[in-house]
Design an enzyme around this catalytic site. Structure first.
Site, mmCIF file in Angstrom:
data_model
loop_
_atom_site.group_PDB
_atom_site.id
_atom_site.type_symbol
_atom_site.label_atom_id
_atom_site.label_comp_id
_atom_site.label_asym_id
_atom_site.label_seq_id
_atom_site.Cartn_x
_atom_site.Cartn_y
_atom_site.Cartn_z
ATOM 1 N N SER A 78 48.674 36.677 39.118
ATOM 2 C CA SER A 78 48.956 38.338 39.551
ATOM 3 C C SER A 78 49.894 37.408 40.649
ATOM 4 O O SER A 78 50.807 37.739 41.025
ATOM 5 C CB SER A 78 47.214 38.357 39.594
ATOM 6 N N THR A 79 49.251 37.808 41.361
ATOM 7 C CA THR A 79 49.692 37.830 43.379
ATOM 8 C C THR A 79 50.468 36.463 43.552
ATOM 9 O O THR A 79 49.403 35.409 43.053
ATOM 10 C CB THR A 79 48.896 38.063 44.186
ATOM 11 N N MET A 106 44.050 37.269 42.962
ATOM 12 C CA MET A 106 42.974 37.655 43.729
ATOM 13 C C MET A 106 42.261 38.355 42.726
ATOM 14 O O MET A 106 42.690 39.512 41.537
ATOM 15 C CB MET A 106 43.149 38.571 44.519
ATOM 16 N N HIS A 165 50.161 40.936 36.495
ATOM 17 C CA HIS A 165 49.774 42.870 37.431
ATOM 18 C C HIS A 165 50.747 42.860 37.699
ATOM 19 O O HIS A 165 51.110 42.319 38.508
ATOM 20 C CB HIS A 165 48.190 41.767 38.463
ATOM 21 N N ASP A 197 39.648 38.847 37.463
ATOM 22 C CA ASP A 197 40.205 39.670 35.817
ATOM 23 C C ASP A 197 41.212 38.483 34.752
ATOM 24 O O ASP A 197 41.307 37.038 35.516
ATOM 25 C CB ASP A 197 40.882 40.288 36.420
#
Length: 352
Positions: A166-167, A287, A193, A290
């Protein structure tokens, strides 16, 4: 209070961003800048904890400002970007230069209101990130060190590698995908993401130029091949289906899981059904939780799981959640994960 600098050449956007951020109660806008040159100067003077920055600005654009700031005093940066093809290229370049995340650039007052929750959430999340990791990733950029394995796989063996992030993920993926060999005896599935738009196709195109593997944005109903990395399209879930000995990808517009789409857990549900004990999965950065429940299913199916170590992770939330769930076999620094994937593939190939 999270001390934040807002950078935009539009007075309307500067005021709107300030109002949105300060409505959160725990975010303070300590300065504003109307171009990249001012952003660099105020970043050095004011020492903000987070910067929210436009891309297209006069005097010095956002990309040049990101590079200058990350070269001197790294600060977590969120970019404003459109989701046009051009905007996606610019956002990807900003992430490569050191920005940690981006949000869709609002085009009017109505869209500004819709962006408020996302902007506040991202400022809070990257406030806890480590921008020095981005510098470290950039210093250790891929230089051709492809890791070749000793394969002894049965002709019809079905092997799968899954990567969730993700991030901070795009920079982390550049440390892994290009180091995997083109003759990989497995298909690779990447769940990054991202919102719907052109970003993932641009990310796939960039990784493809760096890699022996073919890297592409996944398409609905396409047949899966070894030596190919498939990136889930932004804003869609990716599933893997097998019928009549043919494995295909299913792209669906479903409901978000863990408030994200694509979701690692949604992909894992079908991935583990297809690959079982021949599954290898790694969780990188981001964060939230998931991937934690899905990786536990992989481990319970005798597949193998890897988490990125905290000291080389931009945001440790997702790996930490998977580790705490008992879903991880091995924790490795980002730079050692490609070797671990190859080692696990060798073990699984030679065991069959």
């Amino acid at each position: 209070m999270i001390k934040t600098l807002v950078v935009d050449d539009s007075a309307l956007m500067r005021r709107a961003a300030r109002d949105m951020l300060e409505s959160a109660g725990d975010i303070e806008v300590i300065g504003i800048a109307k171009n990249g040159k001012e952003a660099v100067e105020k970043a050095n003077k004011l020492k903000p904890e987070v910067i929210v920055m436009d891309v297209n600005m006069p005097v010095m654009d956002g990309l040049a400002a990101v590079e200058a700031i990350m070269d001197t005093t790294p600060i977590p940066i969120i970019m404003f970007s459109s989701l046009t093809k051009k905007g996606s290229r610019e956002a990807l370049e900003a992430l490569r230069l050191g920005a940690i995340d981006f949000i869709t650039k609002p085009s009017g007052l109505q869209e500004i209101a819709k962006s408020e929750s996302e902007l506040i959430t991202k400022v809070r999340s990257i406030h806890n990130s480590n921008p020095n990791i981005i510098r470290l990733l950039n210093l250790k950029k891929f230089k051709g060190e492809v890791i070749n394995g000793n394969w002894n796989c049965p002709e019809m063996q079905n092997m799968g590698v899954l990567i969730g992030s993700s991030t901070g993920g795009p920079s982390s993926l550049e440390q892994i995908i290009p180091r995997l060999p083109g003759n990989l005896p497995a298909s690779v599935f990447v769940v990054q993401h991202m919102p719907e738009g052109n970003f993932c196709s641009q990310l796939a195109a960039r990784l493809n130029t760096l890699s022996e593997l073919e890297v592409k944005e996944a398409e609905n109903n396409e047949k899966v091949k070894n030596g190919v990395a498939y990136i889930a399209p932004g804003g869609y879930h990716m599933q893997i289906r097998k019928a009549l000995n043919v494995t295909r990808i299913k792209i669906i517009k479903g409901e978000p899981m863990h408030a994200v789409m694509p979701s690692v857990d949604v992909t894992v549900e079908s991935f583990v059904n297809v690959y079982g004990k021949n599954s290898i999965a790694t969780i990188l950065t981001g964060m939230g939780v998931d991937g934690a429940s899905g990786f536990k299913k992989i481990k319970e199916s005798n597949g193998s799981t890897i988490a990125c170590s905290e000291d080389t992770c931009v945001i440790f939330g997702m790996p930490k959640a998977a580790i705490e769930a008992g879903a991880i076999d091995v924790v490795k620094p980002i730079f050692e994960i490609p070797e671990e994937i190859i080692r696990m593939l060798e073990v699984k190939c030679n065991a069959n």
